[in-house]
Design a protein around this motif. Structure first.
Motif, PDB file in Angstrom:
ATOM      1  N   MET A  65      16.760 -10.372  36.461  1.00 55.11           N
ATOM      2  CA  MET A  65      15.433 -10.447  35.851  1.00 55.11           C
ATOM      3  C   MET A  65      15.517 -11.204  34.527  1.00 55.11           C
ATOM      4  SD  MET A  65      12.600  -7.448  35.216  1.00 55.11           S
ATOM      5  CE  MET A  65      13.402  -6.567  33.884  1.00 55.11           C
ATOM      6  N   VAL A  66      14.450 -11.966  34.221  1.00 52.04           N
ATOM      7  CA  VAL A  66      14.385 -12.733  32.982  1.00 52.04           C
ATOM      8  C   VAL A  66      13.099 -12.373  32.256  1.00 52.04           C
ATOM      9  CG1 VAL A  66      14.504 -15.004  31.919  1.00 52.04           C
ATOM     10  CG2 VAL A  66      15.571 -14.626  34.146  1.00 52.04           C
ATOM     11  N   LEU A  67      13.216 -11.928  31.004  1.00 52.48           N
ATOM     12  CA  LEU A  67      12.062 -11.663  30.148  1.00 52.48           C
ATOM     13  C   LEU A  67      11.886 -12.853  29.211  1.00 52.48           C
ATOM     14  CD1 LEU A  67      12.835  -7.940  29.216  1.00 52.48           C
ATOM     15  CD2 LEU A  67      11.317  -8.770  31.018  1.00 52.48           C
ATOM     16  N   ILE A  68      10.738 -13.525  29.298  1.00 52.05           N
ATOM     17  CA  ILE A  68      10.524 -14.773  28.565  1.00 52.05           C
ATOM     18  C   ILE A  68       9.361 -14.600  27.594  1.00 52.05           C
ATOM     19  CG2 ILE A  68       9.980 -17.226  28.773  1.00 52.05           C
ATOM     20  CD1 ILE A  68      11.030 -17.097  31.646  1.00 52.05           C
ATOM     21  N   ASN A  69       9.636 -14.734  26.307  1.00 56.95           N
ATOM     22  CA  ASN A  69       8.572 -14.709  25.307  1.00 56.95           C
ATOM     23  C   ASN A  69       7.703 -15.947  25.491  1.00 56.95           C
ATOM     24  OD1 ASN A  69       7.195 -15.310  22.723  1.00 56.95           O
ATOM     25  ND2 ASN A  69       8.276 -13.491  22.000  1.00 56.95           N
ATOM     26  N   SER A  70       6.444 -15.743  25.839  1.00 59.22           N
ATOM     27  CA  SER A  70       5.562 -16.872  26.154  1.00 59.22           C
ATOM     28  C   SER A  70       5.368 -17.789  24.954  1.00 59.22           C
ATOM     29  CB  SER A  70       4.206 -16.347  26.632  1.00 59.22           C
ATOM     30  OG  SER A  70       3.583 -15.573  25.625  1.00 59.22           O
ATOM     31  N   ARG A  71       5.376 -17.219  23.759  1.00 58.42           N
ATOM     32  CA  ARG A  71       5.196 -18.027  22.551  1.00 58.42           C
ATOM     33  C   ARG A  71       6.368 -18.973  22.355  1.00 58.42           C
ATOM     34  NH1 ARG A  71       7.492 -16.530  18.193  1.00 58.42           N
ATOM     35  NH2 ARG A  71       7.432 -14.326  18.764  1.00 58.42           N
ATOM     36  N   MET A  72       7.579 -18.481  22.562  1.00 54.30           N
ATOM     37  CA  MET A  72       8.760 -19.329  22.401  1.00 54.30           C
ATOM     38  C   MET A  72       8.804 -20.414  23.473  1.00 54.30           C
ATOM     39  SD  MET A  72      11.819 -16.705  21.302  1.00 54.30           S
ATOM     40  CE  MET A  72      12.981 -18.071  21.203  1.00 54.30           C
ATOM     41  N   TRP A  73       8.349 -20.068  24.688  1.00 58.57           N
ATOM     42  CA  TRP A  73       8.390 -21.073  25.755  1.00 58.57           C
ATOM     43  C   TRP A  73       7.390 -22.186  25.490  1.00 58.57           C
ATOM     44  CZ3 TRP A  73      11.469 -22.328  29.652  1.00 58.57           C
ATOM     45  CH2 TRP A  73      10.998 -23.259  30.569  1.00 58.57           C
ATOM     46  N   THR A  74       6.147 -21.823  25.152  1.00 59.30           N
ATOM     47  CA  THR A  74       5.119 -22.846  24.948  1.00 59.30           C
ATOM     48  C   THR A  74       5.404 -23.703  23.720  1.00 59.30           C
ATOM     49  OG1 THR A  74       3.778 -21.186  23.785  1.00 59.30           O
ATOM     50  CG2 THR A  74       3.319 -21.527  26.111  1.00 59.30           C
ATOM     51  N   ALA A  75       6.061 -23.112  22.712  1.00 67.60           N
ATOM     52  CA  ALA A  75       6.358 -23.870  21.496  1.00 67.60           C
ATOM     53  C   ALA A  75       7.587 -24.754  21.647  1.00 67.60           C
ATOM     54  CB  ALA A  75       6.560 -22.905  20.320  1.00 67.60           C
TER      55      ALA A  75
END
Length: 496
Positions: free
Chosen positions: A427-437
């Motif tokens: 499983m991977v937990l991805i901070n959406s803010r870090m990904w979009t930035a």
């Protein structure tokens, strides 16, 4: 992060379930009591931070409950929020109790009930009750506009409506379909539950019983029979078989939107050809197909299980295996698992698997069980800047599990795909803010979305419907909002 304890005193299983759904994923620990006397006992033995009290109870007047709480030093200062469909008319009954700090009308939205409880705990309730002389007219609570429609990305919406119909909408990533169907069954509702996946699936329910499931408009089998291409007498059995197959597939969905529409009568083809379908039987069959069972531990052996409410209704139409029947015949709310194993002559490993599946389909429960499921290996990767201790809380939970799971921290979105594919990650937990930035192309997630059993979970710092839709479009299996509840984490870990 401190956890606030809420005691809900209400005899309605439907309303208690709605409160539980509304509070999921928050910093609240919820306890329930079905009677006023039980509520007082629970409050005295384990003092809550706030009490949510229904106005109508089966054993005591709600004012009697508040009086008993006020007379006890342990509970005298616990704030109480009263629920009622006629909040203004009951206001005068509680004006002599300083502990009653707010009222909430029924039906309510999840956001409203969360806000009221938070305000009560902080001492900032929107309509506090003042102790006034008997001759002084009681103050009236401030008028509150109740929105007709509203969108949420966390628990399903319970919208205000001029009727008593239960109106739900939300996302399967937060509320599993089986749980929704159980709620509708307990409400004995009639209507359709629409689930939007790759295609639109309609689940028709008559007085709490599932009678047909199909995609789109009129099913092809029905159209063929109406056109003379098949025998109408055989259609009910054929539709029941097809509905069972489709519901089996839909129960495994972990992401998708749903909405409920209550109706007086179902479509003609459903009324004519619909037959009862056992969701418990389907859920049990899905559980049996899982290859990996939970491991036995000392804590499990000492647990005491009991049958859940409406057990007979849930079991109607289900086919149990011999060992399942044997264990259910012994489970009584008093006998420990250790004693049950000695009586049943069933191996411990097989019994553990049966207990797990019976618990997962809501046939049995234990107040001691943690809800933690066993996982067949694999680490959890986290892409987050840990600004609010998120990684530390995830790592702490994964390490204290009976079967600990490793946490892999990823510092940059650019490194996500390469690290995850090189290591054994489930499983991977991805901070959406870090990904979009990061500016990393969405196509970078494609290898992960197709890499076998890897579950992709986007994590939002705050609720944001537009951001949720964007993450789902990138191929995420689920989207959660901080703080993540451990039950949501465990449910995602157990995804096949």
């Amino acid at each position: 992060m401190s956890v606030s304890r809420v005691l809900v005193i209400d005899d309605s299983t439907t309303l208690r379930k709605l409160v539980e759904i509304a509070m999921r994923g928050t910093g609240f620990d919820i306890d329930f009591a079905a009677t006023g006397s039980d509520g007082v006992t629970r409050a005295r033995s384990s003092r809550p931070d706030v009490i949510l009290l229904d106005y109508l109870l089966p054993d005591l007047e709600s004012t009697e409950v508040v009086q008993l709480l006020s007379d006890d030093q342990v509970t005298a200062l616990v704030p109480v929020v009263v629920m009622s469909a006629n909040e203004v008319s009951i206001f005068d009954s509680f004006r002599k109790f300083p502990a009653v700090v707010d009222f909430v009308g029924k039906p309510f939205t999840p956001a409203e009930i969360r806000s009221r409880l938070e305000s009560a705990i902080k001492g900032t309730s929107t309509a506090p009750l003042q102790v006034v002389p008997e001759s002084t007219p009681p103050p009236m609570p401030a008028a509150r506009a109740r929105p007709r429609t509203r969108q949420t990305i966390a628990p399903p919406m319970v919208e205000g409506a001029p009727t008593d119909d239960l109106q739900l909408r939300g996302n399967l990533m937060q509320t599993p379909l089986l749980e929704l169907l159980r709620l509708l069954a307990s409400s004995a509702m009639t209507g359709s539950l629409t689930v939007q996946l790759a295609e639109q699936i309609n689940i028709y329910i008559r007085r709490g019983e599932i009678v047909m499931v199909h995609a789109g408009g009129t099913p092809e089998l029905v159209s063929q029979a109406q056109a003379g291409g098949g025998r109408a007498g055989e259609l009910p059995i054929a539709m029941q078989r097809e509905s069972t197959r489709m519901l089996d597939e839909v129960l495994g969905a972990a992401a998708g939107r749903f909405w409920w529409q209550a109706v007086a009568t179902l479509p003609d083809h459903v009324e004519a050809f619909g037959r009862p379908i056992s969701v418990t039987s389907i859920a049990l069959a899905r559980q049996r197909r899982q290859a990996v069972g939970p491991k036995l531990d000392a804590k499990f052996l000492d647990e005491i299980y009991d049958r859940t409410p409406r057990f007979s209704e849930k079991l109607a139409g289900s086919r149990l295996e011999g060992d399942e029947q044997r264990l259910l015949g012994i489970i009584d709310g008093r006998t420990s698992v250790r004693e049950i194993l000695a009586k049943s002559n069933i191996s411990s490993d097989r019994a553990a698997a049966i207990f797990a599946r019976l618990r997962n389909v809501d046939l049995i429960r234990s107040d001691q069980t943690s809800g933690i499921t066993d996982v067949d290996g694999g680490a959890v990767a986290v892409l987050d800047d840990d600004a609010n201790g998120f990684i530390a809380s995830v790592r702490a939970h994964l390490q204290k599990r009976p079967a600990p799971i490793e946490t892999v921290v990823i510092g940059r979105a650019n490194d996500l795909a390469s690290i995850v594919l090189k290591q054994r990650v489930r499983m991977v937990l991805i901070n959406s803010r870090m990904w979009t930035a990061s500016g990393v192309a969405p196509t970078e997630l494609a290898p992960l979305a197709t890499a076998g059993n890897i579950v992709l979970v986007a994590v939002l710092d705050t609720p944001n419907p537009a951001e949720l839709d964007a993450m789902i479009s990138l191929g995420m299996h689920a989207v959660l909002v901080k703080p993540i509840h451990v039950n949501d984490l465990e449910r995602l870990l157990s995804m096949p």
